[in-house]
Design a protein around this motif. Structure first.
Motif, short mmCIF file in Angstrom:
data_model
loop_
_atom_site.label_atom_id
_atom_site.label_comp_id
_atom_site.label_asym_id
_atom_site.label_seq_id
_atom_site.Cartn_x
_atom_site.Cartn_y
_atom_site.Cartn_z
N THR A 172 -5.34 -1.13 7.09
CA THR A 172 -6.24 -0.89 6.09
C THR A 172 -6.00 0.43 5.21
O THR A 172 -5.84 0.40 4.07
CB THR A 172 -7.89 -1.06 6.13
OG1 THR A 172 -8.05 -0.10 7.21
CG2 THR A 172 -8.08 -2.30 6.78
N THR A 173 -5.96 1.55 6.02
CA THR A 173 -5.86 2.81 5.47
C THR A 173 -4.99 3.69 6.57
O THR A 173 -4.70 3.34 7.56
CB THR A 173 -7.27 3.26 5.58
OG1 THR A 173 -8.10 2.76 4.74
CG2 THR A 173 -7.23 5.11 5.10
N THR A 198 -3.51 7.54 7.19
CA THR A 198 -4.07 8.91 6.71
C THR A 198 -3.17 9.69 7.43
O THR A 198 -3.10 9.74 8.74
CB THR A 198 -5.59 9.21 7.06
OG1 THR A 198 -6.49 8.48 6.46
CG2 THR A 198 -5.75 10.72 6.65
N GLY A 213 0.73 -1.03 -0.13
CA GLY A 213 -0.04 -0.03 -0.09
C GLY A 213 0.98 1.50 0.08
O GLY A 213 0.35 2.35 -0.12
N VAL A 242 -3.87 10.25 2.09
CA VAL A 242 -4.57 8.96 2.54
C VAL A 242 -4.00 7.82 1.37
O VAL A 242 -3.96 7.55 0.21
CB VAL A 242 -6.01 8.77 2.36
CG1 VAL A 242 -6.74 7.81 2.60
CG2 VAL A 242 -6.66 10.04 2.93
N TRP A 243 -3.39 6.80 2.10
CA TRP A 243 -2.77 5.60 1.43
C TRP A 243 -3.97 4.38 1.78
O TRP A 243 -4.26 4.23 2.85
CB TRP A 243 -1.64 5.24 2.01
CG TRP A 243 -0.40 6.07 1.67
CD1 TRP A 243 0.59 5.67 0.52
CD2 TRP A 243 0.03 7.13 2.17
NE1 TRP A 243 1.44 6.75 0.59
CE2 TRP A 243 1.10 7.38 1.53
CE3 TRP A 243 -0.46 7.98 3.36
CZ2 TRP A 243 1.89 8.67 1.88
CZ3 TRP A 243 0.27 9.07 3.61
CH2 TRP A 243 1.53 9.47 2.90
N THR A 244 -4.53 3.80 0.81
CA THR A 244 -5.42 2.79 0.95
C THR A 244 -4.70 1.25 0.83
O THR A 244 -3.52 1.22 0.19
CB THR A 244 -6.58 2.85 -0.12
OG1 THR A 244 -6.04 2.75 -1.46
CG2 THR A 244 -7.50 4.30 0.24
N SER A 245 -5.37 0.43 1.20
CA SER A 245 -4.76 -1.18 1.17
C SER A 245 -3.39 -0.93 1.92
O SER A 245 -2.59 -1.44 1.76
CB SER A 245 -4.68 -1.44 -0.17
OG SER A 245 -5.96 -1.51 -1.11
N ALA A 246 -3.41 -0.29 2.85
CA ALA A 246 -2.14 -0.13 3.75
C ALA A 246 -1.86 -1.18 4.73
O ALA A 246 -2.70 -1.44 5.29
CB ALA A 246 -1.86 1.47 4.33
N ALA A 294 -0.49 0.90 10.41
CA ALA A 294 -1.70 0.53 9.32
C ALA A 294 -2.07 -0.71 9.08
O ALA A 294 -0.99 -1.49 8.62
CB ALA A 294 -1.51 1.71 8.07
#
Length: 153
Positions: free
Chosen positions: A134-135, A137, A66, A98-102, A132
């Motif tokens: 999942t996400t 921020t 991620g 925001v980083w997703t799939s983190a 993290a």
């Protein structure tokens, strides 16, 4: 050296020499294009403080899970503005990153200008390592005098 939250010394010099453009309409510059600002994340092993002059991959969060090395591009959410009472403080701000799939951990961040030799802007300390699942921020404070991430009084 440790991770010290601060506006970097080189940023102060770059601002005064015209090396940073946060606004798309800036009559002082011949090219009215906003610079590209990025945010990179670092582990607790990073050594970042006021003397950091540019982006470095040393002790950056590893590529994958991620996160992509060199970080995310930031959006300037508040162009340079003067405000307060009296109106003596100039400030600007960014939209949250925001980083997703983190699935990684980070202890700090570096904001830098990828349009100008990756010159540093600011160091952010998270006050410890944040994990993290999942996400991830980085939430910037509200825009205004006393709260914006970049202020010159």
């Amino acid at each position: 050296m440790a991770i010290i939250q601060t506006i970097t010394n080189s940023f102060k010099t770059d601002v005064l020499s015209g090396g940073m453009n946060f606004n798309i309409v800036n009559r002082a510059l011949t090219l009215n294009t906003q610079d590209v600002f990025k945010i990179a994340l670092y582990t607790s092993l990073a050594e970042l403080d006021a003397t950091t002059t540019a982006y470095t991959a040393l002790n950056e969060v590893a590529n994958g899970s991620g996160y992509t090395t060199s970080g995310l591009t930031l959006t300037v959410s508040q162009v340079p503005t003067t405000g307060g009472t009296p109106t003596t403080t100039a400030y600007l701000n960014f939209a949250n990153a925001v980083w997703t799939s983190a699935s990684f951990s980070a202890a700090s961040a570096l904001i830098y200008n990828s349009s100008n030799a990756n010159r540093s802007v600011a160091i952010l300390s998270f006050g410890g390592t944040k994990k993290a699942t999942t996400t991830f921020t980085v939430q910037f404070p509200p825009s205004g005098v006393g709260s914006s991430i970049v202020q010159i009084a």
